[in-house]
Design a protein around this motif. Structure first.
Motif, mmCIF file in Angstrom:
data_model
loop_
_atom_site.group_PDB
_atom_site.id
_atom_site.type_symbol
_atom_site.label_atom_id
_atom_site.label_comp_id
_atom_site.label_asym_id
_atom_site.label_seq_id
_atom_site.Cartn_x
_atom_site.Cartn_y
_atom_site.Cartn_z
ATOM 1 N N VAL A 266 0.908 -1.204 0.189
ATOM 2 C CA VAL A 266 -0.146 -0.047 0.026
ATOM 3 C C VAL A 266 0.937 1.208 -0.010
ATOM 4 O O VAL A 266 0.627 2.405 -0.739
ATOM 5 N N ALA A 267 2.033 1.398 0.783
ATOM 6 C CA ALA A 267 2.650 2.370 0.826
ATOM 7 C C ALA A 267 3.531 2.737 -0.578
ATOM 8 O O ALA A 267 3.535 3.674 -0.933
ATOM 9 N N ALA A 268 3.893 1.522 -1.047
ATOM 10 C CA ALA A 268 4.682 1.826 -2.463
ATOM 11 C C ALA A 268 3.548 2.259 -3.604
ATOM 12 O O ALA A 268 3.978 3.074 -4.304
ATOM 13 N N TRP A 269 2.286 1.721 -3.667
ATOM 14 C CA TRP A 269 1.172 2.093 -4.571
ATOM 15 C C TRP A 269 0.812 3.709 -4.063
ATOM 16 O O TRP A 269 0.690 4.236 -5.080
ATOM 17 N N LYS A 270 0.773 3.988 -2.854
ATOM 18 C CA LYS A 270 0.641 5.479 -2.631
ATOM 19 C C LYS A 270 1.672 6.240 -3.421
ATOM 20 O O LYS A 270 1.284 7.222 -3.773
ATOM 21 N N GLY A 271 2.772 6.066 -3.202
ATOM 22 C CA GLY A 271 3.749 6.664 -4.069
ATOM 23 C C GLY A 271 3.636 6.649 -5.362
ATOM 24 O O GLY A 271 3.578 8.081 -6.125
ATOM 25 N N ASP A 272 3.247 5.692 -6.089
ATOM 26 C CA ASP A 272 2.905 5.653 -7.352
ATOM 27 C C ASP A 272 1.656 6.559 -7.848
ATOM 28 O O ASP A 272 1.761 7.294 -8.643
#
Length: 105
Positions: free
Chosen positions: A23-29
């Motif tokens: 989720v954290a990586a997706w948020k950055g994307d």
């Protein structure tokens, strides 16, 4: 949606215990894509009942906008934020007509 809209759908299988990292990586994307231009809307879905599946649904103004956002070095650098063994199934969709049920483009 208009004829120009394209829907990018990407389903992720998060490694066990790494859901928060996905989720954290997706948020950055997603934050990057919102600044890139041409993104009309974005929503993340999470499977229920202990599922490790996440599905990103992003509506783009055009295929060209999506492509331009994906090919930048900045976006490529975000991909390293996903935990090892994260599996993703990205696809670009357009509306499809089924007579009597739903309209196409």
């Amino acid at each position: 949606m208009t004829v120009l809209d394209r829907c990018f759908i990407n389903t992720f299988v998060a490694p066990e215990g790494k859901e928060d990292e996905v989720v954290a990586a997706w948020k950055g994307d997603a934050e990057y894509m919102k600044k890139a231009g041409g993104l009309l809307s974005v929503q993340l879905y999470h499977g229920i009942g202990g599922s490790r599946l996440f599905t990103n649904v992003a509506v783009w103004q055009s295929t060209a906008h999506l492509r331009a956002a994906f090919v930048t070095p900045e976006f490529r650098s975000h991909l390293g934020g996903y935990p090892d063994s994260t599996v993703a199934y990205p696809h670009l969709y357009q509306k499809y007509a089924v007579e009597g049920v739903c309209e196409g483009q």
